[in-house]
Design a protein around this motif. Sequence first.
Motif, short mmCIF file in Angstrom:
data_model
loop_
_atom_site.label_atom_id
_atom_site.label_comp_id
_atom_site.label_asym_id
_atom_site.label_seq_id
_atom_site.Cartn_x
_atom_site.Cartn_y
_atom_site.Cartn_z
N LEU A 46 0.65 -1.13 -0.24
CA LEU A 46 0.03 0.13 -0.01
C LEU A 46 1.03 1.40 -0.17
N PHE A 47 0.54 2.35 -0.62
CA PHE A 47 1.21 3.65 -0.68
C PHE A 47 -0.03 4.80 -0.12
N LEU A 48 0.50 5.22 0.98
CA LEU A 48 -0.25 6.48 1.27
C LEU A 48 0.30 7.72 0.74
N VAL A 49 -0.44 8.38 -0.32
CA VAL A 49 0.17 9.31 -1.37
C VAL A 49 -0.39 10.46 -0.89
N THR A 50 0.50 11.40 -0.71
CA THR A 50 0.18 12.71 -0.54
C THR A 50 0.03 13.62 -1.89
N ALA A 51 -1.08 14.20 -2.11
CA ALA A 51 -1.54 14.69 -3.24
C ALA A 51 -2.30 16.23 -3.21
N ASP A 52 -2.48 16.58 -4.13
CA ASP A 52 -3.24 18.07 -4.22
C ASP A 52 -4.64 17.88 -5.30
N SER A 53 -5.52 18.53 -4.72
CA SER A 53 -6.93 18.19 -5.55
C SER A 53 -7.53 19.55 -5.42
N ALA A 54 -8.63 19.69 -6.33
CA ALA A 54 -9.41 21.18 -6.41
C ALA A 54 -9.75 21.54 -5.06
N GLU A 55 -10.07 20.70 -3.95
CA GLU A 55 -10.57 21.06 -2.67
C GLU A 55 -9.25 21.34 -1.84
N GLY A 56 -8.12 21.13 -2.32
CA GLY A 56 -6.74 21.26 -1.27
C GLY A 56 -6.30 20.06 -1.16
N PRO A 57 -5.47 19.94 -0.17
CA PRO A 57 -4.45 18.89 0.12
C PRO A 57 -5.43 17.52 0.51
N VAL A 58 -4.57 16.26 0.07
CA VAL A 58 -5.66 15.22 0.10
C VAL A 58 -4.51 14.15 0.32
#
Length: 378
Positions: A168-180
């Motif tokens: 499993l990977f816990l991925v730190t990403a960005d989205s239209a609603e902010g960080p996710v």
Amino acid sequence: MTSHHTADQRLFQSTARDFLAETTPIPEVRRLGEAGLGFERDWWRRAADLGLTAMLVPERFGGGSISGRPVTELASVAEELGRACAPGPFVTVNAVLAGLAGAAAGFEDSIGAILAGESVASWAVYEPGHGFTPLTDARPRTRLERDGDGYRLTGVKDRVEAADQADLFLVTADSAEGPVQVLVPAGAVGVTVTPAWTLDLVRRTARISFTDVAVGEANIVHRGDAAAAAVRAQARIAAVLTAAELVGAVDRALEATLGWLFDRYTFGRPLASYQALKHRMADNKTWLEACRATAGAAAAACDRDPGAAAEAVSVAKSYVGAKGPVIAQDCVQLHGGIGVTWEHDLHLFLRRITLGRALYGTPEEHRRHVTDLLDRAA
């Protein structure tokens, strides 16, 4: 802390030391390195059985702390891992658990599997060409975009620990609603893992490409402010445990060097009797104890008040990351020519220390972070 709690913590630490001495002596570390393995899964399950994954997991999931000071307990184990130059995804797994522990319902099975060592999870936070972004609040370039009833994840992560053996990977990403933060199975369509060369023989990293990876609502661990807070918590854990591991590796290198100086004779005298070498060893020992103190203070700050621990964590990671390689390099020099041979074990610890200096924030990155914190406070 009561004497009972101290005794329990010392027992936990000594149990970890005995386990590592039995299962991963230096010849085994060399064998794993030559075989291209970071660690063996059965070994990691046994390590998890000892409690190496339990401290940050709430009791309702089967985890829990021995003394009520989980980060201090984990740091004591990290020190033993450093002393043994041991394999395993200890730091990245506990960083993931620090994020998942505060997640909403729906991740119980994943937490339970990671806790038991049946599943290995790794934190995918670094991106090519960028430093440790949690220290700068920079937005990740990896994006989670809406796609019908679900989402698509696209981007590249690198310096992901144990990625070639992770489930499993816990991925730190960005989205239209902010960080996710998103939990992605390693076998998902569109996930490509490319192992990278790493200075350490067994603490390995890889590059991961996420190409339009389908992500469901159930895979989203945190959004918005909750995601930002989780990333900060994970960064604290990763940095503190890496600093503690460096302390253990430096301690072992210095211990070996002291033994060498007493055993090696020149002109009828042990090397340890020479005044100039005494001064060098005294300086190294003083720096080591300062490293131990700052790392311990950072772990204690995380246990006492995690939200206010950022400065102590960055002080520890910057100081230990700066002084550790200096001490280790001096240990190599004090061994003379034998210290720079492949057959001698000292370079294994130098490798661990050098990689640990860079992971989860370099000394320079953490110093800048301390400056930013002081500027905000002012």
